[in-house]
Design a protein around this motif. Structure first.
Motif, short mmCIF file in Angstrom:
data_model
loop_
_atom_site.label_atom_id
_atom_site.label_comp_id
_atom_site.label_asym_id
_atom_site.label_seq_id
_atom_site.Cartn_x
_atom_site.Cartn_y
_atom_site.Cartn_z
N SER A 17 29.86 47.47 39.14
CA SER A 17 30.87 48.54 39.16
C SER A 17 31.49 48.79 37.80
O SER A 17 32.26 49.74 37.64
N GLY A 18 31.23 47.91 36.83
CA GLY A 18 31.82 48.09 35.51
C GLY A 18 33.29 47.75 35.45
O GLY A 18 34.05 48.33 34.67
N VAL A 19 33.72 46.79 36.29
CA VAL A 19 35.11 46.34 36.29
C VAL A 19 35.14 44.82 36.15
O VAL A 19 34.10 44.15 36.16
N SER A 20 36.33 44.28 36.01
CA SER A 20 36.55 42.84 36.09
C SER A 20 37.36 42.55 37.35
O SER A 20 37.81 43.46 38.04
N ALA A 21 37.55 41.27 37.65
CA ALA A 21 38.30 40.89 38.84
C ALA A 21 39.05 39.60 38.57
O ALA A 21 38.58 38.72 37.85
N THR A 22 40.23 39.50 39.16
CA THR A 22 41.04 38.29 39.08
C THR A 22 41.22 37.72 40.47
O THR A 22 41.53 38.46 41.41
N ILE A 23 40.99 36.42 40.61
CA ILE A 23 41.16 35.73 41.89
C ILE A 23 42.38 34.80 41.80
O ILE A 23 42.51 34.03 40.85
N ASP A 24 43.24 34.89 42.79
CA ASP A 24 44.36 33.97 42.94
C ASP A 24 43.88 32.81 43.82
O ASP A 24 43.81 32.95 45.04
N ALA A 25 43.54 31.69 43.19
CA ALA A 25 42.93 30.58 43.93
C ALA A 25 43.81 30.10 45.08
O ALA A 25 43.31 29.71 46.14
N THR A 67 40.35 44.70 37.97
CA THR A 67 41.01 45.07 36.73
C THR A 67 40.03 45.80 35.84
O THR A 67 38.82 45.83 36.09
N ALA A 68 40.56 46.38 34.77
CA ALA A 68 39.70 47.04 33.78
C ALA A 68 38.79 46.00 33.14
O ALA A 68 39.16 44.83 32.99
N ARG A 69 37.57 46.40 32.79
CA ARG A 69 36.61 45.48 32.22
C ARG A 69 37.17 44.86 30.93
O ARG A 69 37.58 45.55 30.00
N GLY A 70 37.18 43.54 30.89
CA GLY A 70 37.63 42.80 29.72
C GLY A 70 36.56 41.85 29.26
O GLY A 70 35.39 41.98 29.59
N ASP A 71 36.98 40.85 28.49
CA ASP A 71 36.03 39.88 27.96
C ASP A 71 35.41 39.03 29.08
O ASP A 71 34.22 38.68 29.04
N ALA A 72 36.22 38.68 30.08
CA ALA A 72 35.74 37.91 31.21
C ALA A 72 35.58 38.83 32.41
O ALA A 72 36.47 39.63 32.70
N ALA A 77 30.69 50.33 43.69
CA ALA A 77 31.68 51.40 43.83
C ALA A 77 33.12 50.92 43.64
O ALA A 77 34.06 51.65 43.94
N ALA A 78 33.31 49.70 43.13
CA ALA A 78 34.66 49.19 42.92
C ALA A 78 35.31 49.88 41.72
O ALA A 78 34.64 50.18 40.73
N VAL A 79 36.61 50.14 41.83
CA VAL A 79 37.38 50.68 40.71
C VAL A 79 38.52 49.72 40.41
O VAL A 79 38.93 48.92 41.25
N ALA A 80 39.04 49.80 39.19
CA ALA A 80 40.09 48.89 38.76
C ALA A 80 41.42 49.23 39.43
O ALA A 80 41.68 50.37 39.80
N GLY A 81 42.25 48.19 39.58
CA GLY A 81 43.60 48.38 40.07
C GLY A 81 43.77 48.30 41.57
O GLY A 81 44.80 48.72 42.10
N LEU A 82 42.78 47.73 42.29
CA LEU A 82 42.86 47.63 43.74
C LEU A 82 42.86 46.17 44.19
O LEU A 82 42.31 45.30 43.51
#
Length: 329
Positions: free
Chosen positions: A241-249, A319-324, A167-172
């Motif tokens: 969920s059909g999204v991507s995600a970015t982690i700030d290590a 984030t919106a689904r991208g290559d990674a 249920a995840a959506v992009a931009g959160l």
């Protein structure tokens, strides 16, 4: 603490805690094709490998069902019982629910280890369940060459306030409610006998408040971080969920001593398999050591919530689904 003679329980297990899980890639191949069309009242089933099954009772209530057990992660029997119970209960909190009743799951080498130790394990599980307000109604045991303990837990949840991993959506923002690092610390404990109270304290802490705060804050997507590590569980959630995600290590918290344990080589095979599974879907400029910590196989870890949770650090964003699927920066 245990009142019986000390025994190195971790020495009776080939691995420890959730690091003993079947690797995620292998598990997905095993269950492939076993998902079948069922009643619409099965709100959460096998489809996306969520933390628990959820079945609707009526418009206002649904039943949450889960089971979790593992080999000793620490040498102290009472602490192992507490950790295993907290870990099993966590699946219900990760769905936004509250546990109601649990039954014990026991495998015990009865001709090798004293029954007094098993009593301590069960006492630990009972004490944590009481803290959770969850009844313990017996269980099932077998004579097993390797000690194992856990619980099958049944809970309740409002179907309109359900947390799920698809249920995840992009931009959160993405919040993490416990620090990482118990995997490498537990592996060091198994190898050397060193005791890490900070790891035990983290593992026995219930995710009840975190789950309640996530639901009250309007979150819809969450999972708990256990044997597949932060990267593995985040990948499963993002993919479902059909999204991507970015982690700030740099924003990810770690227990004291975790980086030292990593530096000294106390990395489990499960952690390395986690990273290998995610790597094809990963974009990162981080050092390998950082990625291993992010893939560290946790036992009774925190909740990974898409949304902000008061008091918990924000460690990334969807984030919106991208290559990674997962980016570590």
């Amino acid at each position: 603490m245990s009142t019986v003679a000390p025994v190195r329980l971790t020495g009776y297990a080939h691995g420890g805690g959730c690091a003993c899980k079947i690797p995620p890639g292998e598990l997905e191949q095993i269950v492939q094709g076993l998902v079948t069309a069922t009643s619409p009242d099965l709100l959460v089933g096998l489809d996306d490998g969520d933390d628990a099954a959820v079945v609707r009772i009526d418009d206002h209530e649904a039943l949450v069902s889960t089971a979790d057990f593992f080999t000793p992660v620490v040498d102290d029997a009472y602490d192992w019982g507490r950790i295993a119970a907290a870990n099993a209960l966590s699946d219900v909190y990760a769905m936004g629910g509250r546990p109601v009743v649990a039954v014990n799951l026991v495998g015990w080498p009865r001709d090798v280890l004293p029954m007094e130790l098993l009593r301590e394990v069960l006492r630990g599980g009972l004490d944590v369940s009481r803290l959770a307000g969850c009844h313990v109604g017996g269980g099932h045991s077998i004579d097993d060459p390797e000690p194992k303990y856990g619980m099958a837990v049944t809970g309740l949840v409002d179907p309109e306030r359900l947390l799920r991993n698809d249920a995840a959506v992009a931009g959160l923002p993405i919040s993490l409610t416990k620090p990482l690092g118990v995997g490498v610390l537990n592996n060091r404990h198994k190898s050397t006998g060193e005791v890490f109270p900070q790891a035990v304290a983290s593992m026995v802490a219930l995710n009840a408040d975190a789950g309640r705060a996530a639901v009250d804050g309007g979150a819809r997507a969450a999972t708990d971080v256990t044997g597949f590590g932060l990267l593995g569980h985040l990948f499963k959630m993002a993919r479902a969920s059909g999204v991507s995600a970015t982690i700030d290590a740099a924003a990810v918290p770690y227990l004291d001593g975790a980086r030292d344990a990593l530096r000294d080589g106390f990395v489990s095979g499960g952690t390395r398999r986690n990273l290998d599974w995610v790597r094809p879907h990963l974009a990162s400029t981080a050092f390998e050591a950082e990625l291993l910590l992010l893939a560290d196989a946790q036992t009774s870890g925190g909740l990974l919530v898409v949304g902000e949770v008061p008091g918990a650090p924000v460690v990334g964003e969807t984030t919106a689904r991208g290559d990674a699927v997962i980016t570590v920066r």
